[in-house]
Design a protein around this motif. Structure first.
Motif, PDB file in Angstrom:
ATOM      1  N   ASP A 148       0.858  -1.183   0.000  1.00  0.00           N
ATOM      2  CA  ASP A 148       0.000   0.000   0.000  1.00  0.00           C
ATOM      3  C   ASP A 148       0.898   1.238   0.000  1.00  0.00           C
ATOM      4  O   ASP A 148       1.627   1.487   0.961  1.00  0.00           O
ATOM      5  N   ILE A 149       0.872   2.010  -1.105  1.00  0.00           N
ATOM      6  CA  ILE A 149       1.725   3.198  -1.210  1.00  0.00           C
ATOM      7  C   ILE A 149       0.894   4.476  -1.316  1.00  0.00           C
ATOM      8  O   ILE A 149       1.407   5.506  -1.769  1.00  0.00           O
ATOM      9  N   ASP A 150      -0.356   4.418  -0.893  1.00  0.00           N
ATOM     10  CA  ASP A 150      -1.213   5.604  -0.986  1.00  0.00           C
ATOM     11  C   ASP A 150      -0.674   6.770  -0.164  1.00  0.00           C
ATOM     12  O   ASP A 150      -0.921   7.932  -0.499  1.00  0.00           O
ATOM     13  N   GLY A 151       0.063   6.484   0.897  1.00  0.00           N
ATOM     14  CA  GLY A 151       0.593   7.539   1.747  1.00  0.00           C
ATOM     15  C   GLY A 151       2.000   7.976   1.388  1.00  0.00           C
ATOM     16  O   GLY A 151       2.613   8.742   2.134  1.00  0.00           O
ATOM     17  N   LEU A 152       2.513   7.535   0.235  1.00  0.00           N
ATOM     18  CA  LEU A 152       3.871   7.871  -0.179  1.00  0.00           C
ATOM     19  C   LEU A 152       3.837   9.020  -1.176  1.00  0.00           C
ATOM     20  O   LEU A 152       3.161   8.953  -2.204  1.00  0.00           O
ATOM     21  N   THR A 153       4.594  10.082  -0.890  1.00  0.00           N
ATOM     22  CA  THR A 153       4.713  11.225  -1.789  1.00  0.00           C
ATOM     23  C   THR A 153       5.946  11.059  -2.669  1.00  0.00           C
ATOM     24  O   THR A 153       7.050  10.850  -2.157  1.00  0.00           O
ATOM     25  N   LEU A 154       5.761  11.144  -3.978  1.00  0.00           N
ATOM     26  CA  LEU A 154       6.860  10.976  -4.933  1.00  0.00           C
ATOM     27  C   LEU A 154       7.282  12.335  -5.468  1.00  0.00           C
ATOM     28  O   LEU A 154       6.451  13.107  -5.958  1.00  0.00           O
ATOM     29  N   ALA A 155       8.580  12.628  -5.361  1.00  0.00           N
ATOM     30  CA  ALA A 155       9.139  13.861  -5.898  1.00  0.00           C
ATOM     31  C   ALA A 155      10.240  13.493  -6.889  1.00  0.00           C
ATOM     32  O   ALA A 155      11.295  12.987  -6.489  1.00  0.00           O
ATOM     33  N   PHE A 156       9.977  13.698  -8.168  1.00  0.00           N
ATOM     34  CA  PHE A 156      10.909  13.318  -9.228  1.00  0.00           C
ATOM     35  C   PHE A 156      11.285  11.838  -9.098  1.00  0.00           C
ATOM     36  O   PHE A 156      12.445  11.464  -9.230  1.00  0.00           O
ATOM     37  N   THR A 185       8.125  10.250   2.065  1.00  0.00           N
ATOM     38  CA  THR A 185       8.586  10.898   0.832  1.00  0.00           C
ATOM     39  C   THR A 185       9.713  10.114   0.191  1.00  0.00           C
ATOM     40  O   THR A 185      10.619   9.622   0.872  1.00  0.00           O
ATOM     41  N   LEU A 186       9.635   9.988  -1.125  1.00  0.00           N
ATOM     42  CA  LEU A 186      10.717   9.422  -1.931  1.00  0.00           C
ATOM     43  C   LEU A 186      11.093  10.477  -2.961  1.00  0.00           C
ATOM     44  O   LEU A 186      10.286  10.846  -3.807  1.00  0.00           O
TER      45      LEU A 186
END
Length: 203
Positions: A148-156, A185-186
């Motif tokens: 479950d990655i709904d709570g992961l923010t991707l930046a570039f 955050t990733l």
């Protein structure tokens, strides 16, 4: 890359330059400010010539696409909270390692491999709190593992997932399902989900 500098760059071309910049920063060839500026330029470059300018004063990145250390030996037992703060290189958990209740993921310029194929799972949920920069997070999931990655923010960053194509009766043989929640955050990285290879029955 400079033979035809006017050609449009592909995602793979940009990825290679980002990898070169990441390794150069880990070796101390680029400052944090230089790295940020070049990464943003790489991710917005349109041609091969623009990309070549970003790495013209750096050595080429080695091939790091194979293996990811998945064949390494079993890791020591984990505590209830596993903290990963490694800078550079690779951090691997594989074999019969004990899955904790939570993982604090704070590496920089480091690839992290979490292989759940043979892991000792004693709970239903694993929470991964991520503050990851310039690296790959590789999840090797066995049958019954849900990501479950709904709570992961991707930046570039990019995500590559693989579905579980195994038969239902094979999945039901697993005694302990696991739900992995990744939040945080990733930045300038990749999240790669791989399904464990099916083992041949012993003769």
């Amino acid at each position: 890359m400079t033979d035809q500098p006017e050609l449009r760059a592909s995602h793979a071309d940009r990825d290679r330059v980002v990898e070169t910049l990441r390794i150069a920063a880990g070796d101390g060839r680029l400052s944090a400010e230089e790295l940020d500026a070049r990464l943003e330029a790489a991710l917005t470059s349109r041609t091969l010539g623009e990309l070549a300018e970003l790495t013209s004063d750096l050595p080429s990145a080695p091939d790091t696409g194979a293996g990811y250390g998945l064949g390494q030996g079993a890791a020591p037992p984990s505590k209830d909270v596993l903290v990963i703060e490694q800078k550079g290189g690779q951090f691997v958990r594989t074999g019969a390692w004990v899955v904790p209740g939570r993982i604090e993921l704070r590496p920089k310029m480091c690839d992290v491999v979490l292989d759940f194929s043979d892991a000792v799972i004693s709970r239903d949920t694993l929470r991964i709190d991520a503050d990851m920069r310039l690296g790959k997070l590789i999840i090797v999931a066995g049958a019954g593992v849900e990501l479950d990655i709904d709570g992961l923010t991707l930046a570039f960053s990019k995500v590559r997932r693989r579905g579980d194509r195994r038969r239902r009766d094979e999945v039901e043989q697993d005694t302990r399902p696991l739900r992995i929640e990744i939040v945080g955050t990733l930045k300038y990285g990749k999240l790669i989900e791989r399904r464990a290879r099916r083992r041949r029955p012993a003769r």
